[in-house]
Design an enzyme around this catalytic site. Structure first.
Site, PDB file in Angstrom:
ATOM      1  N   HIS A  12       9.523   7.196 -30.531  1.00 38.74           N
ATOM      2  CA  HIS A  12       9.916   7.380 -29.115  1.00 38.74           C
ATOM      3  C   HIS A  12      10.061   6.027 -28.404  1.00 38.74           C
ATOM      4  O   HIS A  12       9.636   5.864 -27.268  1.00 38.74           O
ATOM      5  CB  HIS A  12       8.937   8.314 -28.392  1.00 38.74           C
ATOM      6  CG  HIS A  12       7.497   7.881 -28.396  1.00 38.74           C
ATOM      7  ND1 HIS A  12       6.461   8.757 -28.600  1.00 38.74           N
ATOM      8  CD2 HIS A  12       6.912   6.676 -28.193  1.00 38.74           C
ATOM      9  CE1 HIS A  12       5.304   8.124 -28.523  1.00 38.74           C
ATOM     10  NE2 HIS A  12       5.560   6.852 -28.257  1.00 38.74           N
ATOM     11  N   HIS A  59       1.840   7.349 -21.598  1.00 35.74           N
ATOM     12  CA  HIS A  59       1.675   5.898 -21.482  1.00 35.74           C
ATOM     13  C   HIS A  59       1.244   5.542 -20.057  1.00 35.74           C
ATOM     14  O   HIS A  59       1.927   4.817 -19.345  1.00 35.74           O
ATOM     15  CB  HIS A  59       2.974   5.190 -21.858  1.00 35.74           C
ATOM     16  CG  HIS A  59       3.443   5.477 -23.252  1.00 35.74           C
ATOM     17  ND1 HIS A  59       4.087   6.662 -23.584  1.00 35.74           N
ATOM     18  CD2 HIS A  59       3.365   4.753 -24.400  1.00 35.74           C
ATOM     19  CE1 HIS A  59       4.384   6.641 -24.882  1.00 35.74           C
ATOM     20  NE2 HIS A  59       3.964   5.497 -25.393  1.00 35.74           N
ATOM     21  N   HIS A 193       4.254  -0.696 -35.536  1.00 38.06           N
ATOM     22  CA  HIS A 193       4.542  -1.670 -34.479  1.00 38.06           C
ATOM     23  C   HIS A 193       3.241  -2.115 -33.826  1.00 38.06           C
ATOM     24  O   HIS A 193       2.273  -1.363 -33.793  1.00 38.06           O
ATOM     25  CB  HIS A 193       5.525  -1.125 -33.437  1.00 38.06           C
ATOM     26  CG  HIS A 193       5.072   0.053 -32.640  1.00 38.06           C
ATOM     27  ND1 HIS A 193       4.773   1.278 -33.192  1.00 38.06           N
ATOM     28  CD2 HIS A 193       4.881   0.201 -31.300  1.00 38.06           C
ATOM     29  CE1 HIS A 193       4.442   2.148 -32.241  1.00 38.06           C
ATOM     30  NE2 HIS A 193       4.471   1.507 -31.079  1.00 38.06           N
ATOM     31  N   GLU A 240       0.054   6.040 -33.804  1.00 34.86           N
ATOM     32  CA  GLU A 240       0.825   7.138 -33.201  1.00 34.86           C
ATOM     33  C   GLU A 240       1.322   8.128 -34.254  1.00 34.86           C
ATOM     34  O   GLU A 240       1.579   9.297 -33.947  1.00 34.86           O
ATOM     35  CB  GLU A 240       2.013   6.582 -32.424  1.00 34.86           C
ATOM     36  CG  GLU A 240       1.641   5.845 -31.160  1.00 34.86           C
ATOM     37  CD  GLU A 240       2.839   5.226 -30.462  1.00 34.86           C
ATOM     38  OE1 GLU A 240       2.667   4.720 -29.349  1.00 34.86           O
ATOM     39  OE2 GLU A 240       3.956   5.242 -31.033  1.00 34.86           O
TER      40      GLU A 240
END
Length: 292
Positions: A12, A59, A193, A240
Site C-alpha cells: 500500500h 498510519h 522496506h 506489515e
C-alpha cells in the site's frame, strides 16, 4: 450465505496513490508497474465482489499512540479518506456494509478475538491505495468496504499465527452471514522496506519472493516466522506482511495463485501483488489465468 471469492495481497505504498492522483504515473519508472497491476483489475472486473474486506494498518490517521488496539473493525456506513497532512486523497468515499461488519465483529468476539469496534473512522493510504490499485480512479468504488486495522506499528505486534487464525475466524463469520454476499479479502502492506535508521532504504527481494512462496504454499510454516526474522530480513516496516496472513487464513489450505507481480523499487519499497483463489472453487467455477 456469504462467500469469500478470493484473496488479494498488495503493498500500500503511498507514492502509488500520489502518482495516480496527480497524473504522474507515466514514463519508464512506472511503466512496468502499470502493466503489472492490470491483471488484478481484470480479475476484479470478472469476479465482481460485493464487499472488499481490507486488512490494513492505520498510519496515525484514525488512531494514535495514546490508545493502541491490536485488531479493529470499522462498522460505519461510510468511511471518508483521511487527511494525512496534505489534504485527503481525491478518491471516493468508501461505502460500508454495517450489517455484515457487525455480524463479523460479533462472530469474531464470540470466537475470542478481542476486536475493537469502530463506529467512526477515516481511512488513509493503507486502505485507499489498495482500492486504487485494483479499481483505478472511478467516480465511486464498485464495492462496499469493511476496514480491519491491525497494529503493526507499536511493539508488540500480533504474531503471524494469530493473524492467520483471525483469517480463519473471518471466513467462518462471512460464511455464516445469511445474505448472499461475495467478499474479497485483502492483505496489505510490505513488502520489505525500512523508513529510518542506518538501514533506511533496505529492500530484500530474494527474501520477499521466498516468503511469498511460503505464504501461498505452506502457510502453516509462514505463520511461524518471528518478529525478529521480519525485522532482520525485511526492515522495520516489513512486518506489515503479517497482514497478508489474515487474508491467507481466510482461504482454503490449498489455493491456486492466479497471478503474482513484484517490482522494486517503488519509492523505497519492494511492491508485491498476488491473487489467490480456493482450489476447490476453481474446480467448480473454472480456472482464471492472468499473466504479467
Amino acid at each position: 450465505m456469504g462467500k469469500i471469492v478470493g484473496g488479494i495481497g498488495t503493498s500500500h505504498i503511498p507514492s502509488i496513490g500520489a502518482a495516480m492522483d496527480n497524473g504522474t504515473m507515466v514514463g519508464e519508472y512506472w511503466q512496468r508497474f502499470v502493466n503489472g497491476i492490470q491483471p488484478v483489475r481484470d480479475w476484479m472486473e470478472e469476479v465482481k465482489p460485493d464487499v472488499c474486506l481490507i486488512v490494513y494498518n492505520d498510519h496515525a490517521s484514525a488512531f494514535s499512540l495514546e490508545s493502541i488496539a491490536t485488531f479493529s473493525i470499522g462498522v460505519a456506513p461510510q468511511f471518508n479518506p483521511a487527511d494525512e497532512g496534505y489534504g485527503p486523497r481525491q478518491v471516493p468515499v468508501c461505502e460500508g456494509n454495517s450489517e455484515l461488519a457487525w455480524h463479523i465483529a460479533e462472530s469474531l468476539i464470540l470466537d475470542e478475538f478481542d476486536m475493537t469496534i469502530v463506529n467512526e473512522m477515516d481511512v488513509d493510504h493503507g486502505l485507499t491505495v489498495p482500492l486504487s490499485v485494483v479499481y483505478g480512479r472511478p467516480k465511486a468504488w464498485p464495492c462496499q468496504v469493511i476496514p480491519l486495522a491491525v497494529n503493526v506499528v507499536q511493539y508488540p505486534q500480533p504474531t503471524g499465527n494469530r493473524c492467520y487464525n483471525l483469517g480463519k475466524a473471518i471466513r467462518k463469520a462471512v460464511e455464516s452471514f445469511p445474505a448472499e454476499t461475495r467478499v474479497a479479502i485483502f492483505g496489505t502492506g510490505g513488502l520489505s522496506h525500512q523508513l529510518q535508521g542506518e538501514r533506511a532504504g533496505l529492500i530484500n527481494v530474494e527474501y520477499d519472493c521466498n516468503w511469498l512462496d511460503l505464504m501461498v504454499n505452506e502457510p502453516e510454516a509462514a505463520k511461524k516466522v518471528s518478529h525478529t526474522e521480519y525485522l532482520r530480513e525485511t526492515g522495520s516496516e516489513g512486518i506489515e506482511a503479517i497482514m497478508w496472513l489474515v487474508m491467507r487464513g481466510a482461504l482454503d489450505d490449498k489455493v491456486d495463485e492466479v497471478y503474482r507481480f513484484t517490482h522494486a523499487p517503488v519509492s523505497n519499497s519492494h511492491y508485491g501483488l498476488t491473487i489467490l483463489e480456493n482450489a476447490s472453487d476453481r474446480v467448480t467455477e473454472g480456472k482464471r489465468t492472468f499473466k504479467e
